[in-house]
Design an enzyme around this catalytic site. Structure first.
Site: not given
Length: 403
Positions: A95, A117, A382
């Protein structure tokens, strides 16, 4: 000269085929046009690219390695499984790749605050990290259910200086967090940038987040070639909104490589038991873009479920909807039970505890390895599983996996 997929898509209106676009209220149109114009200018700016690369190398610790999961591969007795180790990116997930880019864009636009969010909390942690790095305020909206489930990430966000706002309506998960964040953003357009956490939302965010995440795919391609002398036969990633998947797919989309999007099948195939959008969804508009989505009997976004908080979204990125429809993308789905087994298998055979989101991709790779024993499989790992260990042990106990 033939244009690459990334050069061709999206078009100037933000469409991938008929998916994408910007279905937004008039109050947001001018602001989104400013964001689009600024990003299109910056993406080719030498200073912007240099700054982003400096951050990636010296702050994030990129490039993350590609790792051959030899013990796991040998135990399965099938294809050779490799992992792109985004769990080793700063703060433990992919991220941060787009959060640092979005924060840099916010600084350029003169914004003082980042709003977003988060589902599993990884985007929230990454954005709070980026905000701290650049000296910006940060407001994170998160469903009450996810706040309880992902407590370690909530604590990390608060330590980093972010305000965590609970979404208390509906199912109190990711969709509701998006609703809550957008509602807050509309009141703060002059001072804040909504840093969308995936390749979803109105144009330019699906393009922008993909571009920032493409570093994963281009790194992995170069690393895999260096390790083996050829490209992987299969590239696998979990898909909720789709940021990690589009990140790794970007490096291989124009090559003769099979791409697999792995969705959460949860507890079963009934509506409300899963979040397998590409597998079971229909075309529709959600959160300002046209895509494939799961609908209830009234055509509204359906209730969804996944063991992984980062995957329980009733839509999917428009680019992945387009790739599925064009036949470029293979769709797979993995249940909660298969996910937990893969979570423990990777932990016990390789010493790597994966995020539950990533464990979906690992679980599918383990199945695919048996079907294609002579192939190579590259999985985008990830995120790391620190955030999930208490939840898994409390709900599923300790499992000793023998493959």
């Amino acid at each position: 000269m033939k244009k690459s997929h990334l050069q061709k898509y999206p078009d100037s209106e933000g469409f991938f085929g008929r998916f994408g676009g910007a279905y937004i209220p008039d109050i947001l149109k001018e602001e989104f046009e400013k964001i689009t114009k600024a990003y299109l200018k910056l993406k080719h700016s030498h200073d912007f690219i240099s700054e982003l690369r400096r951050i990636q190398k010296h702050f994030q610790g990129r490039p993350t390695p590609v790792y051959h999961a030899k013990r796991l591969s040998d135990a399965i007795g099938g294809a050779q499984i490799y992992l792109k180790r985004e769990d080793l990116n700063h703060m433990g997930a992919h991220k941060l790749n787009h959060c640092m880019g979005e924060a840099l864009l916010a600084k350029y636009l003169g914004k003082k605050k980042l709003i977003a969010e988060t589902g599993a909390g990884q985007h929230g942690v990454a954005l709070a990290t980026a905000a701290a790095y650049f000296g910006l305020e940060c407001e994170i909206h998160m469903g009450e259910v996810d706040i309880e489930k992902e407590h370690p990430n909530v604590v990390r966000m608060k330590i980093l200086g972010a305000e965590v706002v609970p979404a208390t309506h509906g199912l109190k998960t990711l969709k509701e967090a998006v609703d809550s964040a957008f509602e807050s953003y509309v009141k703060q357009l002059d001072t804040a940038l909504y840093a969308i956490g995936s390749v979803v939302g109105p144009h330019p965010f699906p393009m922008m987040v993909r571009d920032f995440q493409s570093v994963v795919g281009f790194e992995a391609k170069e690393q895999f070639l260096e390790m083996t002398g050829f490209l992987p036969d299969n590239v696998v990633a979990c898909v909720g909104g789709g940021s990690n998947a589009m990140g790794i797919f970007s490096g291989f989309i124009d090559d003769e490589v099979e791409l697999y999007a792995v969705e959460p099948l949860g507890k079963g195939t009934k509506l409300g038991e899963h979040a397998a959008t590409l597998m079971f969804g229909d075309e529709g508009v959600i959160h300002g873009f046209n895509t494939i989505m799961l609908k209830d009997e009234n055509g509204n976004p359906a209730p969804v479920y996944s063991i992984a908080s980062g995957l329980d979204y009733p839509g999917v990125g428009p680019e992945q909807a387009f790739l599925k429809e064009s036949g470029r993308l293979n769709i797979a789905a993995i249940t909660d039970e298969e996910t937990v087994d893969a979570f423990y298998a990777l932990s016990q055979y390789e010493g790597i505890i994966p995020a539950l989101e990533s464990a979906h991709a690992v679980a599918f790779a383990m199945k695919l390895a048996k079907e294609k024993p002579n192939d190579t499989i590259l999985v985008n790992l990830s995120g790391r599983g620190d955030k999930d260990i208490d939840f898994v042990v409390e709900n599923y106990g300790i499992r000793n996996i023998k493959l």
